[in-house]
Scaffold this motif. Structure first.
Motif, PDB file in Angstrom:
ATOM      1  N   VAL A   4       8.547 -34.655  15.215  1.00 26.73           N
ATOM      2  CA  VAL A   4       9.968 -34.319  15.126  1.00 26.73           C
ATOM      3  C   VAL A   4      10.265 -33.264  16.182  1.00 26.73           C
ATOM      4  O   VAL A   4       9.585 -32.241  16.252  1.00 26.73           O
ATOM      5  N   LEU A   5      11.280 -33.532  16.998  1.00 26.87           N
ATOM      6  CA  LEU A   5      11.753 -32.569  17.981  1.00 26.87           C
ATOM      7  C   LEU A   5      13.014 -31.915  17.427  1.00 26.87           C
ATOM      8  O   LEU A   5      13.820 -32.578  16.781  1.00 26.87           O
ATOM      9  N   VAL A   6      13.186 -30.632  17.689  1.00 31.59           N
ATOM     10  CA  VAL A   6      14.362 -29.902  17.221  1.00 31.59           C
ATOM     11  C   VAL A   6      15.112 -29.384  18.444  1.00 31.59           C
ATOM     12  O   VAL A   6      14.615 -28.517  19.166  1.00 31.59           O
ATOM     13  N   VAL A   7      16.296 -29.934  18.666  1.00 30.57           N
ATOM     14  CA  VAL A   7      17.110 -29.583  19.834  1.00 30.57           C
ATOM     15  C   VAL A   7      18.573 -29.832  19.482  1.00 30.57           C
ATOM     16  O   VAL A   7      18.866 -30.595  18.560  1.00 30.57           O
ATOM     17  N   HIS A   8      19.488 -29.196  20.176  1.00 33.83           N
ATOM     18  CA  HIS A   8      20.900 -29.315  19.831  1.00 33.83           C
ATOM     19  C   HIS A   8      21.483 -30.695  20.112  1.00 33.83           C
ATOM     20  O   HIS A   8      22.347 -31.161  19.383  1.00 33.83           O
ATOM     21  N   VAL A  38      19.199 -32.870  15.437  1.00 35.44           N
ATOM     22  CA  VAL A  38      20.214 -32.467  16.403  1.00 35.44           C
ATOM     23  C   VAL A  38      21.457 -31.939  15.693  1.00 35.44           C
ATOM     24  O   VAL A  38      21.629 -32.135  14.490  1.00 35.44           O
ATOM     25  N   SER A  39      22.335 -31.300  16.465  1.00 29.25           N
ATOM     26  CA  SER A  39      23.640 -30.928  15.931  1.00 29.25           C
ATOM     27  C   SER A  39      24.675 -31.983  16.297  1.00 29.25           C
ATOM     28  O   SER A  39      25.631 -32.191  15.575  1.00 29.25           O
ATOM     29  N   ASN A  40      24.476 -32.672  17.411  1.00 30.87           N
ATOM     30  CA  ASN A  40      25.370 -33.750  17.848  1.00 30.87           C
ATOM     31  C   ASN A  40      24.554 -34.978  18.208  1.00 30.87           C
ATOM     32  O   ASN A  40      23.672 -34.905  19.059  1.00 30.87           O
ATOM     33  N   VAL A  41      24.869 -36.097  17.591  1.00 33.80           N
ATOM     34  CA  VAL A  41      24.186 -37.352  17.908  1.00 33.80           C
ATOM     35  C   VAL A  41      24.761 -37.909  19.209  1.00 33.80           C
ATOM     36  O   VAL A  41      25.972 -37.918  19.410  1.00 33.80           O
ATOM     37  N   VAL A  42      23.873 -38.363  20.080  1.00 35.07           N
ATOM     38  CA  VAL A  42      24.262 -38.937  21.363  1.00 35.07           C
ATOM     39  C   VAL A  42      23.939 -40.428  21.328  1.00 35.07           C
ATOM     40  O   VAL A  42      22.816 -40.816  20.978  1.00 35.07           O
ATOM     41  N   ALA A  43      24.901 -41.255  21.692  1.00 31.73           N
ATOM     42  CA  ALA A  43      24.694 -42.706  21.706  1.00 31.73           C
ATOM     43  C   ALA A  43      23.798 -43.108  22.874  1.00 31.73           C
ATOM     44  O   ALA A  43      23.731 -42.417  23.890  1.00 31.73           O
ATOM     45  N   GLY A  44      23.116 -44.226  22.714  1.00 35.77           N
ATOM     46  CA  GLY A  44      22.316 -44.778  23.803  1.00 35.77           C
ATOM     47  C   GLY A  44      20.869 -44.347  23.839  1.00 35.77           C
ATOM     48  O   GLY A  44      20.143 -44.726  24.742  1.00 35.77           O
ATOM     49  N   CYS A  53      21.560 -32.755  11.404  1.00 37.67           N
ATOM     50  CA  CYS A  53      21.450 -31.809  10.288  1.00 37.67           C
ATOM     51  C   CYS A  53      21.549 -30.360  10.740  1.00 37.67           C
ATOM     52  O   CYS A  53      21.453 -29.448   9.933  1.00 37.67           O
ATOM     53  N   LEU A  54      21.751 -30.133  12.034  1.00 35.47           N
ATOM     54  CA  LEU A  54      21.792 -28.782  12.569  1.00 35.47           C
ATOM     55  C   LEU A  54      23.210 -28.384  12.948  1.00 35.47           C
ATOM     56  O   LEU A  54      24.078 -29.227  13.143  1.00 35.47           O
ATOM     57  N   ARG A  55      23.417 -27.097  13.076  1.00 32.88           N
ATOM     58  CA  ARG A  55      24.649 -26.543  13.624  1.00 32.88           C
ATOM     59  C   ARG A  55      24.366 -26.156  15.081  1.00 32.88           C
ATOM     60  O   ARG A  55      23.219 -26.218  15.513  1.00 32.88           O
ATOM     61  N   PRO A  56      25.366 -25.754  15.851  1.00 34.60           N
ATOM     62  CA  PRO A  56      25.093 -25.325  17.229  1.00 34.60           C
ATOM     63  C   PRO A  56      24.022 -24.228  17.267  1.00 34.60           C
ATOM     64  O   PRO A  56      23.878 -23.452  16.323  1.00 34.60           O
ATOM     65  N   PRO A  57      23.252 -24.151  18.346  1.00 32.82           N
ATOM     66  CA  PRO A  57      22.082 -23.266  18.401  1.00 32.82           C
ATOM     67  C   PRO A  57      22.330 -21.806  18.051  1.00 32.82           C
ATOM     68  O   PRO A  57      21.547 -21.207  17.313  1.00 32.82           O
ATOM     69  N   GLN A  81       8.410 -36.497   6.721  1.00 37.89           N
ATOM     70  CA  GLN A  81       6.983 -36.167   6.591  1.00 37.89           C
ATOM     71  C   GLN A  81       6.273 -36.153   7.958  1.00 37.89           C
ATOM     72  O   GLN A  81       5.316 -36.897   8.187  1.00 37.89           O
ATOM     73  N   PRO A  82       6.721 -35.294   8.885  1.00 40.13           N
ATOM     74  CA  PRO A  82       6.118 -35.293  10.222  1.00 40.13           C
ATOM     75  C   PRO A  82       4.745 -34.627  10.252  1.00 40.13           C
ATOM     76  O   PRO A  82       4.417 -33.806   9.400  1.00 40.13           O
ATOM     77  N   ASP A  83       3.959 -35.001  11.252  1.00 37.03           N
ATOM     78  CA  ASP A  83       2.694 -34.328  11.508  1.00 37.03           C
ATOM     79  C   ASP A  83       2.932 -33.071  12.344  1.00 37.03           C
ATOM     80  O   ASP A  83       2.269 -32.062  12.160  1.00 37.03           O
ATOM     81  N   ILE A  84       3.881 -33.167  13.274  1.00 40.86           N
ATOM     82  CA  ILE A  84       4.189 -32.062  14.179  1.00 40.86           C
ATOM     83  C   ILE A  84       5.700 -31.887  14.265  1.00 40.86           C
ATOM     84  O   ILE A  84       6.439 -32.869  14.370  1.00 40.86           O
ATOM     85  N   VAL A  85       6.142 -30.630  14.236  1.00 38.74           N
ATOM     86  CA  VAL A  85       7.541 -30.292  14.496  1.00 38.74           C
ATOM     87  C   VAL A  85       7.551 -29.409  15.738  1.00 38.74           C
ATOM     88  O   VAL A  85       6.927 -28.355  15.754  1.00 38.74           O
ATOM     89  N   HIS A  86       8.238 -29.858  16.770  1.00 36.81           N
ATOM     90  CA  HIS A  86       8.295 -29.118  18.031  1.00 36.81           C
ATOM     91  C   HIS A  86       9.714 -28.599  18.232  1.00 36.81           C
ATOM     92  O   HIS A  86      10.646 -29.384  18.424  1.00 36.81           O
ATOM     93  N   VAL A  87       9.884 -27.287  18.148  1.00 36.39           N
ATOM     94  CA  VAL A  87      11.187 -26.663  18.347  1.00 36.39           C
ATOM     95  C   VAL A  87      11.379 -26.465  19.847  1.00 36.39           C
ATOM     96  O   VAL A  87      10.740 -25.612  20.456  1.00 36.39           O
ATOM     97  N   ILE A  88      12.256 -27.256  20.433  1.00 41.24           N
ATOM     98  CA  ILE A  88      12.518 -27.164  21.866  1.00 41.24           C
ATOM     99  C   ILE A  88      13.604 -26.129  22.134  1.00 41.24           C
ATOM    100  O   ILE A  88      13.519 -25.361  23.079  1.00 41.24           O
ATOM    101  N   CYS A  89      14.605 -26.099  21.313  1.00 38.21           N
ATOM    102  CA  CYS A  89      15.724 -25.163  21.457  1.00 38.21           C
ATOM    103  C   CYS A  89      15.400 -23.919  20.620  1.00 38.21           C
ATOM    104  O   CYS A  89      15.505 -23.931  19.400  1.00 38.21           O
TER     105      CYS A  89
END
Length: 104
Positions: A4-8, A38-44, A53-57, A81-89
């Motif tokens: 799981v990546l955590v970014v805005h 994310v705080s905003n879903v991006v299409a594509g 599930c996030l608010r702005p950073p 149920q992730p093995d790794i959570v990587h907070v990018i932001c």
């Protein structure tokens, strides 16, 4: 491996989102399951599923902001149920320090 990546967002218009896109797509190409909080879903975006599930950073830099997004973040990570959570932001690091789980 479930990552799981955590970014805005994944718009790739700034450093955090560009790095998240590069890391996420590379992990996906190597066979890992990649999800992104994310705080905003991006299409594509085809290489991962995005969870808004996030608010702005900067809302995550105080305890009020952490409390307001804690429940959705905890529930989403519990479901994934992730093995790794990587907070990018980095501002989301405070939030993740309060979310219990057995990931690295």
């Amino acid at each position: 491996m479930k990552v799981v990546l955590v970014v805005h967002n994944l718009a790739a218009k700034d450093g955090w989102s560009r790095y998240a896109c590069d890391v996420g797509s590379a992990l996906s190409e190597r066979g890992h399951t990649v999800s992104v909080l994310v705080s905003n879903v991006v299409a594509g975006i085809t290489w991962s599923k995005q969870y808004a599930c996030l608010r702005p950073p900067l809302h995550s830099l105080n305890i009020r902001g952490v409390i307001l997004q804690w429940w959705k973040t905890w529930w989403t990570l519990r479901k994934l149920q992730p093995d790794i959570v990587h907070v990018i932001c980095e501002p989301y690091g405070l939030l993740l320090s309060y979310v219990p789980g057995n990931w690295k």
